[in-house]
Scaffold this active site. Structure first.
Site, mmCIF file in Angstrom:
data_model
loop_
_atom_site.group_PDB
_atom_site.id
_atom_site.type_symbol
_atom_site.label_atom_id
_atom_site.label_comp_id
_atom_site.label_asym_id
_atom_site.label_seq_id
_atom_site.Cartn_x
_atom_site.Cartn_y
_atom_site.Cartn_z
ATOM 1 N N HIS A 1 -0.089 -0.247 -4.034
ATOM 2 C CA HIS A 1 -0.356 -0.642 -2.656
ATOM 3 C C HIS A 1 0.027 0.473 -1.692
ATOM 4 O O HIS A 1 0.677 1.428 -2.082
ATOM 5 C CB HIS A 1 0.417 -1.913 -2.285
ATOM 6 C CG HIS A 1 1.909 -1.761 -2.350
ATOM 7 N ND1 HIS A 1 2.646 -2.137 -3.463
ATOM 8 C CD2 HIS A 1 2.815 -1.265 -1.474
ATOM 9 C CE1 HIS A 1 3.921 -1.877 -3.242
ATOM 10 N NE2 HIS A 1 4.056 -1.346 -2.038
ATOM 11 N N GLU B 1 0.433 -3.590 2.110
ATOM 12 C CA GLU B 1 1.663 -4.374 2.235
ATOM 13 C C GLU B 1 2.123 -4.280 3.682
ATOM 14 O O GLU B 1 2.415 -3.196 4.174
ATOM 15 C CB GLU B 1 2.750 -3.811 1.322
ATOM 16 C CG GLU B 1 4.105 -4.442 1.529
ATOM 17 C CD GLU B 1 5.225 -3.657 0.858
ATOM 18 O OE1 GLU B 1 6.268 -3.453 1.506
ATOM 19 O OE2 GLU B 1 5.043 -3.240 -0.313
ATOM 20 N N HIS C 1 4.802 4.044 2.635
ATOM 21 C CA HIS C 1 4.736 4.789 1.388
ATOM 22 C C HIS C 1 3.531 4.366 0.568
ATOM 23 O O HIS C 1 2.968 3.303 0.782
ATOM 24 C CB HIS C 1 6.016 4.583 0.567
ATOM 25 C CG HIS C 1 6.271 3.158 0.198
ATOM 26 N ND1 HIS C 1 7.132 2.347 0.910
ATOM 27 C CD2 HIS C 1 5.795 2.385 -0.810
ATOM 28 C CE1 HIS C 1 7.172 1.146 0.363
ATOM 29 N NE2 HIS C 1 6.364 1.137 -0.689
ATOM 30 N N GLU D 1 6.532 5.709 -3.765
ATOM 31 C CA GLU D 1 7.401 4.829 -4.543
ATOM 32 C C GLU D 1 6.861 4.744 -5.968
ATOM 33 O O GLU D 1 5.662 4.549 -6.165
ATOM 34 C CB GLU D 1 7.425 3.440 -3.918
ATOM 35 C CG GLU D 1 8.267 2.438 -4.677
ATOM 36 C CD GLU D 1 8.227 1.053 -4.057
ATOM 37 O OE1 GLU D 1 9.186 0.296 -4.273
ATOM 38 O OE2 GLU D 1 7.232 0.711 -3.374
#
Length: 142
Positions: free
Chosen positions: A7, A56, A76, A119
């Site tokens: 995401h 997100e 991120h 991430e």
């Protein structure tokens, strides 16, 4: 190194207004995480039929006074990896700084040459804590 796109995260100041905007674009809520302890909500929204490519929306319950002026909207990119320790070692061996090491066997953060935060998340269950990761501190910000 195998990765799977997860995401893209953006911080939002007004969750309901942001959700309404993304709904206008045709995105639908696919899942939600509410964290009492962390005092935040994560709302994942994606176009119908593309649920594996969500955005997100991260909403901090206590506000985020820096938004929208501090460029913190974009958070991120996120990718899962089959072995987070091997992935981080591969990146380190190639000169990448591990900004947030996978001390928990689950999550790490690195930055691109352009300072984009990425991430890395362990696929499935977290790996057992292992050195050198468990005693490695954060470097910079992530």
């Amino acid at each position: 190194m195998a990765v799977k796109y997860l995401h893209t995260m953006v911080r939002v100041k007004d969750l309901e207004a942001s959700m309404a905007f993304y709904e206008l674009l045709g995105l639908k809520e696919t899942r939600r995480i509410e964290s009492e302890e962390g005092r935040f909500s994560l709302v994942f929204m994606a176009p119908p039929g593309q649920e594996d490519c969500p955005v997100e929306l991260t909403y901090n319950w206590d506000g985020d006074d820096g938004l929208p002026s501090d460029s913190r909207h974009f958070g991120h990119l996120a990718y899962s990896v089959p072995d987070i320790y091997a992935a981080c070692q591969h990146l380190m061996d190639n000169g990448v700084t591990i900004n947030r090491p996978p001390r928990d066997g689950r999550m790490a953060f690195v930055r691109s040459p352009d300072n984009v935060s990425v991430e890395l998340l362990q696929e499935g269950a977290a790996l057992a804590p292992a050195e050198p990761w468990t005693s490695m501190g954060n470097t910079g910000h992530w």
